[in-house]
Design an enzyme around this catalytic site. Structure first.
Site, mmCIF file in Angstrom:
data_model
loop_
_atom_site.group_PDB
_atom_site.id
_atom_site.type_symbol
_atom_site.label_atom_id
_atom_site.label_comp_id
_atom_site.label_asym_id
_atom_site.label_seq_id
_atom_site.Cartn_x
_atom_site.Cartn_y
_atom_site.Cartn_z
ATOM 1 N N CYS A 61 1.062 -1.251 -0.367
ATOM 2 C CA CYS A 61 0.021 0.053 0.048
ATOM 3 C C CYS A 61 0.837 0.998 0.134
ATOM 4 O O CYS A 61 0.258 2.129 -0.916
ATOM 5 C CB CYS A 61 -0.993 -0.167 1.301
ATOM 6 S SG CYS A 61 -2.064 1.144 0.922
ATOM 7 N N CYS A 91 -1.855 1.840 -2.989
ATOM 8 C CA CYS A 91 -2.923 2.977 -2.932
ATOM 9 C C CYS A 91 -1.779 4.273 -1.953
ATOM 10 O O CYS A 91 -2.140 5.306 -3.284
ATOM 11 C CB CYS A 91 -3.322 2.917 -1.264
ATOM 12 S SG CYS A 91 -3.068 0.912 -0.727
ATOM 13 N N LYS A 149 -0.699 5.416 -5.909
ATOM 14 C CA LYS A 149 -1.693 5.852 -6.866
ATOM 15 C C LYS A 149 -2.030 6.906 -6.988
ATOM 16 O O LYS A 149 -2.708 7.595 -7.425
ATOM 17 C CB LYS A 149 -2.499 4.003 -7.124
ATOM 18 C CG LYS A 149 -3.487 3.557 -7.723
ATOM 19 C CD LYS A 149 -4.472 4.426 -7.137
ATOM 20 C CE LYS A 149 -5.334 3.724 -6.019
ATOM 21 N NZ LYS A 149 -5.825 3.392 -5.493
ATOM 22 N N TYR A 176 -9.870 -3.422 -10.139
ATOM 23 C CA TYR A 176 -9.666 -2.353 -9.208
ATOM 24 C C TYR A 176 -8.311 -1.425 -10.150
ATOM 25 O O TYR A 176 -8.416 -0.074 -10.300
ATOM 26 C CB TYR A 176 -9.002 -2.363 -8.493
ATOM 27 C CG TYR A 176 -10.611 -2.285 -7.106
ATOM 28 C CD1 TYR A 176 -10.436 -1.380 -6.097
ATOM 29 C CD2 TYR A 176 -10.847 -3.743 -7.057
ATOM 30 C CE1 TYR A 176 -11.380 -1.599 -5.141
ATOM 31 C CE2 TYR A 176 -11.702 -3.678 -5.633
ATOM 32 C CZ TYR A 176 -12.060 -2.784 -4.865
ATOM 33 O OH TYR A 176 -12.970 -2.647 -3.731
ATOM 34 N N GLU A 227 -7.786 2.198 -12.510
ATOM 35 C CA GLU A 227 -7.581 3.183 -11.826
ATOM 36 C C GLU A 227 -5.909 3.817 -12.652
ATOM 37 O O GLU A 227 -6.261 4.610 -12.850
ATOM 38 C CB GLU A 227 -7.074 3.174 -10.637
ATOM 39 C CG GLU A 227 -8.053 2.409 -9.297
ATOM 40 C CD GLU A 227 -7.225 2.024 -7.926
ATOM 41 O OE1 GLU A 227 -8.171 2.275 -6.892
ATOM 42 O OE2 GLU A 227 -6.444 1.851 -7.705
ATOM 43 N N HIS A 240 -26.550 21.140 0.839
ATOM 44 C CA HIS A 240 -26.529 21.579 0.031
ATOM 45 C C HIS A 240 -25.931 22.519 -0.771
ATOM 46 O O HIS A 240 -25.727 23.387 0.417
ATOM 47 C CB HIS A 240 -28.048 22.005 -0.078
ATOM 48 C CG HIS A 240 -28.761 22.044 -1.705
ATOM 49 N ND1 HIS A 240 -28.825 21.776 -2.721
ATOM 50 C CD2 HIS A 240 -29.074 23.685 -2.308
ATOM 51 C CE1 HIS A 240 -29.408 22.008 -3.424
ATOM 52 N NE2 HIS A 240 -29.474 23.526 -3.220
ATOM 53 N N GLU A 270 -26.216 14.863 -0.920
ATOM 54 C CA GLU A 270 -27.557 15.255 -0.363
ATOM 55 C C GLU A 270 -27.825 14.093 -1.070
ATOM 56 O O GLU A 270 -29.026 13.922 -0.711
ATOM 57 C CB GLU A 270 -27.483 16.443 -0.730
ATOM 58 C CG GLU A 270 -27.717 16.974 -2.488
ATOM 59 C CD GLU A 270 -28.388 18.577 -2.275
ATOM 60 O OE1 GLU A 270 -28.750 19.036 -1.604
ATOM 61 O OE2 GLU A 270 -27.576 19.195 -3.046
HETATM 62 P P1 NDP Z 1 -8.219 -8.559 -9.573
HETATM 63 O O1 NDP Z 1 -8.873 -9.283 -8.755
HETATM 64 O O2 NDP Z 1 -9.608 -6.980 -8.855
HETATM 65 O O3 NDP Z 1 -9.157 -8.100 -11.623
HETATM 66 C C1 NDP Z 1 -8.298 -8.696 -11.870
HETATM 67 C C2 NDP Z 1 -8.590 -8.091 -13.220
HETATM 68 O O4 NDP Z 1 -8.108 -9.092 -14.921
HETATM 69 C C3 NDP Z 1 -9.978 -9.110 -13.512
HETATM 70 O O5 NDP Z 1 -10.916 -7.784 -14.448
HETATM 71 C C4 NDP Z 1 -10.135 -10.097 -14.125
HETATM 72 O O6 NDP Z 1 -11.158 -10.726 -14.746
HETATM 73 C C5 NDP Z 1 -8.953 -9.751 -15.016
HETATM 74 N N1 NDP Z 1 -7.954 -11.988 -15.614
HETATM 75 C C6 NDP Z 1 -7.565 -11.918 -13.966
HETATM 76 N N2 NDP Z 1 -6.583 -12.841 -15.215
HETATM 77 C C7 NDP Z 1 -6.692 -12.722 -16.610
HETATM 78 C C8 NDP Z 1 -6.108 -13.254 -17.411
HETATM 79 N N3 NDP Z 1 -5.237 -14.424 -17.077
HETATM 80 N N4 NDP Z 1 -5.739 -12.626 -18.801
HETATM 81 C C9 NDP Z 1 -7.106 -11.189 -18.552
HETATM 82 N N5 NDP Z 1 -7.578 -10.839 -17.950
HETATM 83 C C10 NDP Z 1 -7.419 -11.393 -16.553
HETATM 84 O O7 NDP Z 1 -7.281 -7.289 -9.145
HETATM 85 P P2 NDP Z 1 -6.612 -5.994 -9.543
HETATM 86 O O8 NDP Z 1 -5.421 -6.778 -10.122
HETATM 87 O O9 NDP Z 1 -7.463 -5.024 -10.630
HETATM 88 O O10 NDP Z 1 -6.377 -5.901 -7.944
HETATM 89 C C11 NDP Z 1 -6.608 -6.811 -6.923
HETATM 90 C C12 NDP Z 1 -6.742 -6.382 -5.315
HETATM 91 O O11 NDP Z 1 -6.230 -5.394 -5.194
HETATM 92 C C13 NDP Z 1 -8.160 -6.078 -5.814
HETATM 93 O O12 NDP Z 1 -9.548 -7.275 -5.940
HETATM 94 C C14 NDP Z 1 -8.213 -5.040 -4.797
HETATM 95 O O13 NDP Z 1 -8.814 -6.196 -3.593
HETATM 96 C C15 NDP Z 1 -7.188 -4.284 -3.945
HETATM 97 N N6 NDP Z 1 -7.385 -3.077 -4.569
HETATM 98 C C16 NDP Z 1 -7.718 -2.531 -4.289
HETATM 99 C C17 NDP Z 1 -7.514 -0.795 -4.517
HETATM 100 C C18 NDP Z 1 -8.487 0.531 -4.203
HETATM 101 O O14 NDP Z 1 -9.331 -0.154 -2.784
HETATM 102 N N7 NDP Z 1 -8.896 0.923 -5.174
HETATM 103 C C19 NDP Z 1 -6.530 -0.230 -6.225
HETATM 104 C C20 NDP Z 1 -5.805 -1.640 -5.986
HETATM 105 C C21 NDP Z 1 -6.303 -2.569 -5.942
HETATM 106 P P3 NDP Z 1 -11.934 -11.231 -14.630
HETATM 107 O O15 NDP Z 1 -13.158 -10.568 -13.889
HETATM 108 O O16 NDP Z 1 -12.993 -12.105 -16.050
HETATM 109 O O17 NDP Z 1 -12.053 -12.213 -14.040
#
Ligand code: NDP
Length: 451
Positions: free
Chosen positions: A42, A47, A50, A176, A180, A434, A439
């Site tokens: 993080c 985080c 980012k 996510y 982002e 407001h 709101e």
């Molecule tokens: P996520 O698990 O959220 O998303 C992974 C994405 O990659 C999904 O869209 C998934 O598709 C896709 N995917 C997975 N495998 C493949 C593949 N082999 N080929 C193509 N696409 C693929 O992971 P992130 O890496 O974005 O983030 C990890 C975690 O970190 C999050 O779950 C979150 O909890 C945390 N995080 C939180 C943030 C915040 O609070 N603002 C910011 C960043 C991270 P599908 O949907 O089809 O599975």
């Protein structure tokens, strides 16, 4: 048997540092091992950096919007190396603060990779250390799928340290991190294509939110291609050539994968000492974070419960109070608010409409889409969206979802209401602020009937 420490923590990220600090304040003798930089994902490459990049990227829109308010902005330009250098300075400062937190709380830091020799013994470098309790807080790492040419791709880890700004970027994934970073690169002026393998980004979020955000980011210039995935990546004289599974060919200067993260459980000796892992490699824990070995606990992303920093911190505190404070309590994973720092932001807490329908059958839906006031003088087309999901028998609000500026700030407070099991009548009885986007949460009166 006497031990060198009461607690040895492996991993000095958000969960590990908080657990060690609280345990120490409760009288435990604590040590922690970290193989990279104290602060964890993080603070060092998640985080915090980012959000700094998100701030940076938003200025392009702000400069544009300023004109409608009478400003003459003039020519603007952006220096990526300067942004990265300033960001690195801030991360160094925070890294120092984390070191001080450990020092000021009498937590001994071991720099190096820790491995378990038995359930009470760890090895860091050539040192062997014993502890009554061990806490695994090793976090997770980006997963890169096995695609030909994947060595030419970067993950978010490298995106934070690119030497020059890529003018054409492909972001792969719909979670996510992908959403982002697509927004960051887009705001800073890159031509961005986001590829998502299935039908809509942000799987697991409310469907209205997913559709709404997808439309908004495309209005801002991100080329979102669903049902699209790279089949191979090749390096050319002109950058990268990315051939998609459907045969289409794209060119880019960088391709960033954000296709999920895997728990860091390899080569620590976990299974050898009897710690059971889940199928995906995460450490299996009880609600109070105990593993299958009675003196070994685990918190944070390595347990793959909810991969969010505040959740890891919460789990770390619950662990410390349970084991060293005589106040046993399980970590609470219900109604955890979260935000996606997309542009516009998403804030969400509680159930999606689909989850609520599955759980309760019939539900009442309140939703509103509108032009944020700021856009009135800018000519901007950005819209905001607010949705509440109510369980009709009890009138309790079971889900709240916002897309719009400051959604992250707003949802934090709405999270308290959901934690208190506030009813829709109580939302309605709350006077609005407001004029504000927030709101809308207390002024929606008409149930959505599908029209
Ligand atoms: P996520 O698990 O959220 O998303 C992974 C994405 O990659 C999904 O869209 C998934 O598709 C896709 N995917 C997975 N495998 C493949 C593949 N082999 N080929 C193509 N696409 C693929 O992971 P992130 O890496 O974005 O983030 C990890 C975690 O970190 C999050 O779950 C979150 O909890 C945390 N995080 C939180 C943030 C915040 O609070 N603002 C910011 C960043 C991270 P599908 O949907 O089809 O599975």
């Amino acid at each position: 048997m006497t031990f060198d420490y009461d607690l040895f923590v492996i991993g000095a990220g958000s969960g590990g540092v908080r657990a060690s600090r609280i345990s120490s304040s409760l009288g435990a003798r604590v040590a922690i091992a970290e193989e990279y930089r104290v602060g964890g994902t993080c603070v060092i490459r998640g985080c915090v950096p980012k959000k700094l990049l998100v701030y940076a990227s938003h200025f392009s829109e702000d400069f544009h919007d300023a004109e409608g308010y009478g400003w003459t902005v003039g020519e603007t330009s952006h220096s990526w190396p300067k942004l990265i250098a300033n960001k690195d300075k801030e991360i160094d400062r925070l890294n120092g603060i984390y070191h001080n937190i450990l020092k000021n709380n009498n937590v001994t830091l071991y720099n190096g990779r820790a491995t378990l020799l038995d359930k009470n013994t760890v090895k860091v470098g050539d040192q062997t250390i014993t502890a009554k309790y061990i806490l695994i807080a090793t976090g997770g790492t980006p997963v890169m799928p096995d695609v030909p040419g994947i060595e030419h791709a970067i993950s978010s880890n490298e995106a934070f340290h690119l030497e020059s700004f890529p003018k054409r970027v492909i972001v792969v994934g719909g979670g996510y991190i992908a959403v982002e970073f697509a927004g960051i690169f887009n705001g800073l002026g890159a031509e961005v294509t986001q590829l998502y393998r299935s039908t809509q980004i942000l799987r697991g979020f409310d469907d209205d939110v997913r559709n709404f955000l997808a439309a908004e980011i495309q209005k801002k210039g991100i080329q979102l291609r669903t049902n699209a995935n790279p089949a191979k990546i090749e390096k050319t004289d002109n950058g990268l050539k990315v051939t998609l599974e459907d045969g289409d060919v794209l060119e880019a200067d960088a391709i960033m994968y954000a296709t999920g993260r895997a728990p860091n459980t390899k080569d620590i000796g976990l299974e050898e000492v009897g710690v059971t892992l889940k199928e995906n490699g995460a450490v299996k824990v009880t609600p109070d974070s105990q593993t299958s070995v009675d003196n070994i606990y685990a918190v944070g992303d390595v347990t793959d419960r909810i991969a969010l920093t505040p959740v890891a911190i919460h789990e770390g505190m619950a662990f410390a109070e349970t084991v060293f404070g005589g106040r046993p309590r399980a970590a609470d994973h219900e109604n955890v608010p979260s935000a996606v720092f997309s542009q516009p932001q998403v804030g969400t807490v509680g159930l999606t409409e689909a989850e609520a329908r599955e759980k309760f059958g019939a539900v009442d839906i309140y939703k509103s889409q509108f032009r944020p006031m700021k856009m009135t003088l800018t000519g901007g087309t950005e819209q905001a969206f607010v949705k509440l999901i109510v369980e009709p028998k009890s009138d309790i609000v079971v889900g709240a979802h916002i897309v719009g500026g400051d959604a992250a700030e707003i949802i934090q407070a709405v999270g308290i209401a959901l934690k208190c099991k506030a009813t829709k009548a109580q939302f309605d009885a709350t006077v609005g602020v407001h004029p504000s986007l927030a709101e809308e949460i207390v002024t929606m009166r008409e149930k959505y009937t599908g029209g």
